[in-house]
Design a protein around this motif. Structure first.
Motif, PDB file in Angstrom:
ATOM      1  N   ARG A   1      69.797 -47.980 -14.489  1.00  0.00           N
ATOM      2  CA  ARG A   1      71.277 -47.657 -14.749  1.00  0.00           C
ATOM      3  C   ARG A   1      71.516 -46.351 -14.737  1.00  0.00           C
ATOM      4  N   SER A   2      72.260 -45.653 -13.965  1.00  0.00           N
ATOM      5  CA  SER A   2      72.760 -44.442 -13.982  1.00  0.00           C
ATOM      6  C   SER A   2      73.997 -44.187 -14.832  1.00  0.00           C
ATOM      7  N   ASP A   3      74.069 -43.292 -15.738  1.00  0.00           N
ATOM      8  CA  ASP A   3      75.376 -43.267 -16.594  1.00  0.00           C
ATOM      9  C   ASP A   3      76.459 -42.484 -15.857  1.00  0.00           C
ATOM     10  N   SER A   4      75.979 -41.416 -15.038  1.00  0.00           N
ATOM     11  CA  SER A   4      76.937 -40.611 -14.464  1.00  0.00           C
ATOM     12  C   SER A   4      76.444 -40.147 -13.017  1.00  0.00           C
TER      13      SER A   4
ATOM     14  N   SER B   1      70.874 -40.207 -17.114  1.00  0.00           N
ATOM     15  CA  SER B   1      72.232 -39.561 -17.120  1.00  0.00           C
ATOM     16  C   SER B   1      72.680 -38.962 -15.982  1.00  0.00           C
ATOM     17  N   GLY B   2      71.607 -38.465 -15.038  1.00  0.00           N
ATOM     18  CA  GLY B   2      71.776 -37.511 -13.956  1.00  0.00           C
ATOM     19  C   GLY B   2      71.705 -38.016 -12.870  1.00  0.00           C
ATOM     20  N   GLY B   3      71.390 -39.510 -12.739  1.00  0.00           N
ATOM     21  CA  GLY B   3      71.097 -40.072 -11.144  1.00  0.00           C
ATOM     22  C   GLY B   3      69.636 -40.375 -11.104  1.00  0.00           C
TER      23      GLY B   3
ATOM     24  N   GLY C   1      68.415 -36.266 -18.070  1.00  0.00           N
ATOM     25  CA  GLY C   1      68.681 -35.641 -16.691  1.00  0.00           C
ATOM     26  C   GLY C   1      68.459 -36.452 -15.405  1.00  0.00           C
ATOM     27  N   SER C   2      68.092 -35.757 -14.585  1.00  0.00           N
ATOM     28  CA  SER C   2      68.038 -36.791 -13.324  1.00  0.00           C
ATOM     29  C   SER C   2      66.655 -37.340 -13.198  1.00  0.00           C
TER      30      SER C   2
END
Length: 472
Positions: free
Chosen positions: A165-168, A137-139, A109-110
């Protein structure tokens, strides 16, 4: 549902625990508060995350004292499946060490870090990829004066891990935070300092240092790599890593780079092949404006300092967009430097409107009124100048034997030749009053005439509340 705060601590402060801590925030609307107080957990022997956060809810981990989390192969120091917030005070800290090839902190998640000192280290990959220091994954949001250090693990034969690293989602840094993000070294491709695959990187304050890892045989990592990059304040140093083939970019954006403030240094990494130098900044859309201070440096042998749509940006095209005190410096791969700047303007004395001087009147005892004063026409030889010596208009009125000259300035000079003063005296003027916004001075015409010869000039100068007179 909101749980009350749970405090987790070691029963033996001098010995690391091998027990995994599991925190459950089952449903999306659940909120769980947990305090880690001087925790020391090492699950290397169990191949499990030191702290595992399960469920889709929101978990806040508050730090108290010094906390250390260590995991083994493919296991993260902290692994969360929901939204995770880490907070703490100035003296509270957390070190999260991922196992071989695993992330220091992993959140599907974030992830928000809003205080304390947090160090997240990705594990080295051995024969595989290195883990990321922080992966979400969430910022990723870093604020509240946090101090964050995120190191990607080395990948001996393959890929080095990213620092952050943020995936999305977006990576956002603000609030006076200090962030250091280092990509791991890679055999083939090195890790990036800060990376957002489909979001933006936004920095509005604090101190940020982002460095790509080096690669002995392949490609160096980028300092900052993102869909879009926006910097409006703070101090940012972004450096691409060196590569056996090609170096990494300082700042690489797939969409837009917008820098409108702060101090930014962006340097491309060096490469060894004929096309191996990388750019300090590369994007198809670059907006440099405001009171920024930017230094961009190209990597050797053939990188560009600022690569806009495949071409070196012409600094002359951005001059009109620069704010006071701005400076942009670009150094090419040969070490030649070009610069544009916008100086800070010196304060100027404000221009004030000329005052309106009402006509004076007086009432007699029998109800009648005296004759109002009449405006006097400007006379040759009687002038008013501003602080730069330029002639300006003035208002003059005569009341009885007094001539009053008014000008709406803070600084001004009344100039009159003695020949002009003799003419005024012959017309019945005994005294002259000079009025500016903050000062009023009255002089005797006879006394002025006694101070100089026929060709002399009297100059009465007002500077704010001070006045000075010269005759010569």
């Amino acid at each position: 549902m909101e749980d009350t705060n749970t405090v987790i601590t070691n029963s033996d402060k001098d010995k690391a625990s091998s027990n995994t801590v599991t925190i459950e925030a089952k449903d999306k609307d659940d909120k769980v508060e947990v305090t880690l107080k001087d925790v020391n957990i090492d699950t290397s022997s169990r191949s499990e995350a030191a702290v595992s956060v399960t469920g889709e809810g929101n978990t806040n981990i508050e730090l108290d004292g010094d906390n250390a989390l260590k995991s083994d192969i493919y296991s993260s120091g902290i692994s969360s499946s929901g939204s995770l917030t880490i907070s703490g005070g100035e003296n509270d800290s957390l070190t999260a060490q991922g196992g071989s090839g695993a992330d220091g902190i992993y959140s599907s998640g974030s992830l928000t870090i809003s205080g304390g000192t947090v160090t997240a280290n990705g594990g080295s990959g051995g024969g595989g990829d290195g883990g990321d220091g922080i992966w979400s994954s969430g910022g990723v949001t870093i604020s509240g004066g946090s101090t964050v250090t995120a190191n990607g693990g080395d990948g001996k034969d393959d890929y080095g891990g990213d620092g952050i690293r943020s995936d999305s989602g977006d990576v956002t840094i603000s609030g006076g935070s200090t962030v250091t993000a280092n990509g791991g070294n890679g055999g083939n491709v090195s890790g990036d300092g800060i990376r957002s695959d489909s979001g933006d990187v936004t920095i509005s304050g604090g101190t940020v240092k982002a460095a790509g890892g080096d690669s002995k045989d392949g490609y160096g990592g980028d300092g900052i790599r993102s869909g879009g990059v926006t910097i409006s304040g703070g101090t940012v140093n972004a450096a691409g890593g060196n590569g056996g083939k090609v170096g990494g970019y300082g700042i690489c954006s797939f969409a837009r780079v917008a820098i409108s403030g702060g101090t930014v240094n962006a340097a491309g990494g060096n490469g060894k092949n004929s096309n191996g130098g990388s750019d300090g900044i590369i994007s198809n859309d670059i907006d440099l404006s405001g009171s920024l201070e930017l230094t961009a440096k190209a990597g050797r042998p053939n990188g560009k300092a600022i690569s806009w749509a495949g071409h070196e940006l012409d600094l002359d095209t951005i001059k009109d967009k620069l704010g006071p005190g701005a400076k942009v410096t670009a150094t090419d791969a040969n070490g030649e430097t070009k610069q544009v700047s916008s100086p800070i303007p010196r304060p100027v004395e404000p221009e004030e409107p000329e005052p309106v001087i009402p006509e004076e009147s007086s009432s007699s005892s029998d109800g009648g009124s005296a004759t109002p004063s009449a405006p006097a026409s400007p006379l040759p030889g009687l002038t008013v100048t501003d602080k730069d010596g330029q002639r300006i208009s003035y208002t003059s009125t005569q009341s009885g034997n007094t001539l009053t000259v008014c000008v709406g300035r803070l600084t001004a000079s009344l100039r009159a030749s003695l020949a002009t003063l003799r003419q005024l005296r012959a017309e019945g003027i005994d005294t002259i009053t000079f009025q500016t916004i903050l000062c009023s001075t009255t002089l005797s015409v006879d006394e002025l005439l006694a101070m100089g010869g026929e060709d002399a000039e009297a100059v009465l100068t007002h500077r704010f509340t001070d006045s000075s007179l010269t005759v010569g």
